[in-house]
Design a protein around this motif. Structure first.
Motif, short mmCIF file in Angstrom:
data_model
loop_
_atom_site.label_atom_id
_atom_site.label_comp_id
_atom_site.label_asym_id
_atom_site.label_seq_id
_atom_site.Cartn_x
_atom_site.Cartn_y
_atom_site.Cartn_z
N MET A 1 0.83 -1.20 0.00
CA MET A 1 0.00 0.00 0.00
C MET A 1 0.86 1.25 0.00
O MET A 1 0.61 2.21 -0.75
CB MET A 1 -0.93 0.01 1.21
CG MET A 1 -1.76 1.28 1.32
SD MET A 1 -2.76 1.40 2.84
CE MET A 1 -4.06 0.21 2.48
N ALA A 2 1.90 1.28 0.84
CA ALA A 2 2.77 2.45 0.93
C ALA A 2 3.48 2.72 -0.39
O ALA A 2 3.59 3.88 -0.82
CB ALA A 2 3.79 2.25 2.05
N GLN A 3 3.95 1.67 -1.05
CA GLN A 3 4.64 1.84 -2.32
C GLN A 3 3.70 2.41 -3.39
O GLN A 3 4.06 3.35 -4.10
CB GLN A 3 5.20 0.50 -2.80
CG GLN A 3 5.94 0.60 -4.12
CD GLN A 3 6.50 -0.74 -4.57
OE1 GLN A 3 6.39 -1.75 -3.87
NE2 GLN A 3 7.11 -0.77 -5.74
N GLN A 4 2.51 1.86 -3.48
CA GLN A 4 1.55 2.36 -4.46
C GLN A 4 1.12 3.79 -4.14
O GLN A 4 0.95 4.61 -5.05
CB GLN A 4 0.32 1.43 -4.51
CG GLN A 4 0.63 0.04 -5.03
CD GLN A 4 -0.56 -0.90 -4.96
OE1 GLN A 4 -1.61 -0.56 -4.43
NE2 GLN A 4 -0.40 -2.09 -5.50
N PHE A 5 0.98 4.11 -2.86
CA PHE A 5 0.61 5.46 -2.44
C PHE A 5 1.70 6.45 -2.85
O PHE A 5 1.41 7.54 -3.36
CB PHE A 5 0.39 5.48 -0.93
CG PHE A 5 -0.16 6.76 -0.39
CD1 PHE A 5 -1.46 7.14 -0.64
CD2 PHE A 5 0.63 7.60 0.39
CE1 PHE A 5 -1.99 8.32 -0.15
CE2 PHE A 5 0.12 8.78 0.89
CZ PHE A 5 -1.19 9.15 0.62
N ASP A 6 2.96 6.08 -2.63
CA ASP A 6 4.08 6.95 -3.00
C ASP A 6 4.12 7.17 -4.52
O ASP A 6 4.40 8.28 -4.98
CB ASP A 6 5.41 6.33 -2.54
CG ASP A 6 5.58 6.41 -1.04
OD1 ASP A 6 4.91 7.24 -0.40
OD2 ASP A 6 6.39 5.64 -0.50
N GLU A 7 3.88 6.11 -5.27
CA GLU A 7 3.91 6.22 -6.73
C GLU A 7 2.83 7.18 -7.23
O GLU A 7 3.07 7.97 -8.15
CB GLU A 7 3.73 4.84 -7.36
CG GLU A 7 4.92 3.92 -7.14
CD GLU A 7 4.66 2.50 -7.63
OE1 GLU A 7 3.50 2.22 -8.03
OE2 GLU A 7 5.60 1.68 -7.60
N ILE A 8 1.66 7.13 -6.62
CA ILE A 8 0.57 8.02 -7.03
C ILE A 8 0.92 9.48 -6.73
O ILE A 8 0.74 10.37 -7.56
CB ILE A 8 -0.75 7.63 -6.32
CG1 ILE A 8 -1.22 6.25 -6.80
CG2 ILE A 8 -1.83 8.67 -6.57
CD1 ILE A 8 -2.40 5.70 -6.03
N LEU A 9 1.46 9.72 -5.52
CA LEU A 9 1.79 11.08 -5.13
C LEU A 9 3.00 11.62 -5.90
O LEU A 9 3.20 12.84 -5.95
CB LEU A 9 2.06 11.16 -3.63
CG LEU A 9 0.86 10.95 -2.71
CD1 LEU A 9 1.27 11.13 -1.26
CD2 LEU A 9 -0.26 11.92 -3.05
N SER A 10 3.79 10.73 -6.47
CA SER A 10 4.98 11.16 -7.23
C SER A 10 4.65 11.45 -8.69
O SER A 10 5.51 11.97 -9.41
CB SER A 10 6.06 10.08 -7.16
OG SER A 10 6.46 9.85 -5.83
N SER A 11 3.47 11.13 -9.12
CA SER A 11 3.10 11.35 -10.52
C SER A 11 2.89 12.84 -10.79
O SER A 11 2.55 13.60 -9.88
CB SER A 11 1.82 10.58 -10.85
OG SER A 11 0.71 11.14 -10.15
#
Length: 266
Positions: free
Chosen positions: A120-130
Motif C-alpha cells: 500500500m505504501a509503495q503504491q501510495f508513493d507512486e501516485i503522489l509522485s506522478s
C-alpha cells in the motif's frame, strides 16, 4: 546413537547448519534480502574453498553449507514466503485472515483499501509522485489496520498535502487506519462508517506462519495520534481502549456525538 554420529559427515553437517541458518534468518529479520545474502555468501565461500581448500577437511563442510542454505527447508520456506508476498500478503498475515493492501487513483481521490502494509505504501508513493498528483484532493479509507509504522508514514504525507480523509458508507477504518484518518486536516465519514480502536500488538511466530499477537504497552498506539481530540481521547482511555488489544468499535455517528472535532458527518 553411535550409528547416527557416524552418518554425520562434514558435508551433512554443513547441509543441516545451512538449513537451520536459513530458518533463523527469516525468523529474526523477516527479510528475504538477508536470506539472499546468505546464499550469495555461501556460494562465494564455496568457490573460494574449491580453489584454496579443495584438499582439506573444510571444503566438504562449506559445500554442505551451500547445499543446505539453497536446497534445504530454508529454500522451501523462502519460496512459500515469496509467493505470498507476490499475492500481497504481509509477513504476519495469513491467507485466511487479511489480504494485502492497495492504493489506487480514482479521479481526484486516492482509495486506500485493505491491510496497511508495504505494498500500500509503495503504491501510495507512486501516485503522489506522478505529475498529476497536484489535482488529488482527498483520500478514501477502508482498512482493517496493519503496520503502525507505515500508517504513520502515510499519515505524514496526507498532513503535508492537506488532503481530506473520508470513510464512506459500508466502509471501516480500524486500528492503524485511525492514525491516517486523524492526520488529515478535514475528516469526513458516513454516519454508518465503523471505527475501531485498540492498543498496539506485537506478533510472535514465524513470518508467514502466524502464531499469535500480544499486547505491547511500550509500542506507539493509535491513542498517541488522538491526543488533539480531548473528548474522544478521554472517552477511549476511560474505556481502556489502549490498555489491551481488545477492540472498541463505534459508528461515526457515535463518535461525532462524543467529540464533534474528530469528524464531520456527511
Amino acid at each position: 546413537m553411535s550409528r547416527i554420529f557416524s552418518m554425520m559427515t562434514p558435508e551433512r553437517i554443513g547441509v543441516l547448519f545451512g538449513g537451520l541458518l536459513s530458518f533463523a534468518i527469516l525468523l529474526f529479520t523477516q527479510s528475504f534480502a538477508y536470506l539472499g545474502l546468505l546464499w550469495g555468501g555461501a556460494l562465494l565461500l564455496r568457490l573460494v574453498a574449491r580453489v584454496a581448500l579443495a584438499r582439506t577437511e573444510f571444503y566438504p563442510v562449506l559445500r554442505g553449507l551451500f547445499i543446505g542454505s539453497i536446497c534445504a527447508p530454508g529454500l522451501i520456506y523462502g519460496i512459500y514466503g515469496y509467493l505470498l508476498e507476490a499475492q500481497g500478503y504481509s509477513p504476519y498475515s495469513t491467507p485466511k485472515i487479511e489480504h494485502g493492501g492497495s492504493a489506487r487513483r480514482v479521479a481526484d481521490a486516492i482509495e486506500l483499501t485493505g491491510m496497511i502494509d508495504g505494498r500500500m505504501a509503495q503504491q501510495f508513493d507512486e501516485i503522489l509522485s506522478s505529475p498529476t498528483s497536484l489535482t488529488i484532493r482527498w483520500v478514501s479509507l477502508n482498512s482493517p489496520g496493519g503496520m503502525q509504522e507505515i500508517a504513520d508514514e502515510i499519515a505524514g504525507q496526507i498532513a503535508r498535502r492537506q488532503l481530506t480523509a473520508r470513510v464512506a458508507a459500508g466502509n471501516s477504518c480500524k486500528s492503524a487506519c485511525v492514525s491516517i484518518f486523524a492526520a488529515a486536516p478535514l475528516r469526513e465519514a458516513d454516519p454508518t462508517a465503523l471505527f475501531m480502536f485498540h492498543g498496539s500488538a506485537k506478533a510472535f511466530g514465524f513470518p508467514y506462519l502466524h502464531i499469535q499477537f500480544e499486547f505491547d504497552a511500550k509500542a506507539k498506539s493509535v491513542g498517541d495520534d488522538l491526543q488533539a481530540f480531548d473528548a474522544l481521547s478521554k472517552f477511549l482511555r476511560e474505556n481502556n481502549a489502549f490498555a489491551a488489544t481488545k477492540p472498541i468499535e463505534r459508528r461515526a455517528s457515535d463518535l461525532a456525538a462524543i467529540d464533534p472535532t474528530f469528524l464531520t458527518l456527511r
